[in-house]
Design an enzyme around this catalytic site. Structure first.
Site, short mmCIF file in Angstrom:
data_model
loop_
_atom_site.label_atom_id
_atom_site.label_comp_id
_atom_site.label_asym_id
_atom_site.label_seq_id
_atom_site.Cartn_x
_atom_site.Cartn_y
_atom_site.Cartn_z
N CYS A 106 0.74 -1.13 -0.01
CA CYS A 106 -0.21 0.00 0.10
C CYS A 106 0.76 1.21 -0.16
CB CYS A 106 -0.86 0.05 1.27
SG CYS A 106 0.01 -0.46 2.72
N HIS A 112 -3.18 6.25 4.60
CA HIS A 112 -1.58 6.50 4.87
C HIS A 112 -1.05 7.84 4.37
CE1 HIS A 112 -1.52 2.50 5.95
NE2 HIS A 112 -0.90 1.94 5.25
#
Length: 344
Positions: free
Chosen positions: A131, A246
């Protein structure tokens, strides 16, 4: 001649990313003739929703892939290692979200906005990158193409969703305990230390070079995706008390000078990128704005005055969506577009 619709399996369908994969397939109207949710014996018999209907989750077995055209895996490395080759041998194309196949020379590692042509040489298993790597390479690839990156320094601020549902539940429990002044009851089980109101400069295990496994994934995966290992990548990965989304502080050096204005203009035209960059109006990316969004958000673009050709930027993305489920579905879409939903 390609098919019009496909039998699609989602392995790990009851997990956080698996459910996001089902939602993404539905939202993007992927041509599914039949959905087959697969999971461990613990979850078999439960239900998931797809296109407004309840679908019963089946137990994952060696025979699960007969008649399946495409399988999206998000059930962990051990499951992918065992079942992805079985699926490929049965004629099913696998898009795997674990780290198991990412650095395998026989498996393309793909971000569709960056290196879709690598799908042309797949042999049945395609790897979905980490990710934190995905959201970094989406905006950096156009810069690399235009000015050639020579060095990347990245610090990540990674949400607890990257540790799975149990990590999210652990943070919720810890927050409640802290608000009740019940600090003595806090007992980290998923995270190495308390994550509530804290930052942990460790994601995954430490390696012999004192970098974590998560950090070295960003190094090796970026080189493989770009097809270029001529530049250095220096990462520090940190878990922060954010549920989903994130963030990354990225500093790059380039061979050719690129101004902040030129970078802003370039990224404004880049696929999958949304520029939010007006500091005077307090406009910049934040993880809460990236949740449930497909794009990778970029802002705080500014020149690094300590080096000749340096740029700083701040990047945010939904780690369950673009960092996992969406990228996998985009790979599937690209496979369909190229008539590659078949095992050579």
């Amino acid at each position: 001649m390609g098919k019009d619709s496909f039998v699609v399996a989602v392995v790990g369908a009851t997990g956080a990313v698996g459910r996001e994969m089902l939602k993404t397939l539905e939202a993007r109207k992927f041509p599914v003739s039949k959905i087959v949710p697969l999971a461990s014996s613990r979850s078999a018999g439960s239900e998931v929703e797809f296109n407004g209907e309840k679908v019963i989750v089946q137990e994952l077995t060696e025979d699960s892939f007969e008649g399946i055209d495409l399988a999206l895996f998000s059930a962990g490395g051990a499951v992918s290692e065992e079942y992805a080759p079985l699926a490929a041998r049965s004629g099913c194309v696998v898009v795997d979200n674990s780290s198991t196949w990412r650095m395998d020379d026989q498996c393309p590692l793909v971000v569709p906005e960056v290196n879709p042509d690598d799908l042309d040489w797949h042999k049945g298993i395609i790897a979905n990158p980490n990710c934190s790597t995905i959201q970094m390479v989406v905006p950096l690839k156009p810069i690399h193409d235009a000015a050639k990156i020579t060095r990347i320094v990245v610090s990540t601020y990674q949400a607890v969703a990257g540790g799975g549902q149990k990590a999210m539940d652990e943070m919720t429990t810890q927050v409640r305990q802290m608000f009740n002044f019940d600090l003595e009851s806090i007992e980290p089980k998923v995270m190495p230390y308390r994550i509530a109101f804290n930052c942990l400069p460790q994601i995954d295990v430490f390696l012999e070079n004192d970098y974590t496994k998560e950090e070295m994934k960003m190094v090796h995966e970026t080189h493989k995706i770009f097809g270029d290992d001529s530049f250095g990548v220096s990462p520090t990965a940190v878990r922060v008390p954010v549920y989903i989304g994130h963030s990354e502080s990225v500093n790059i050096e380039t061979e050719k000078k690129m101004t902040a204005a030129e970078c802003r203009a370039l990224l404004s035209q880049a696929p999958g990128v949304r520029v939010l960059d007006n500091p005077a109006e307090k406009i910049y990316p934040m993880p809460i704005e990236a949740v449930d969004e497909d794009d990778t958000f970029v802002g705080r673009i500014r020149e690094d005055n300590t080096v000749e050709n340096g740029l700083n930027m701040w990047i945010c993305a939904d780690n369950l969506r673009k960092g996992a489920a969406l990228n996998a579905v985009q790979i599937a879409e690209e496979l369909v577009k190229r008539d590659l939903v078949r095992v050579p």
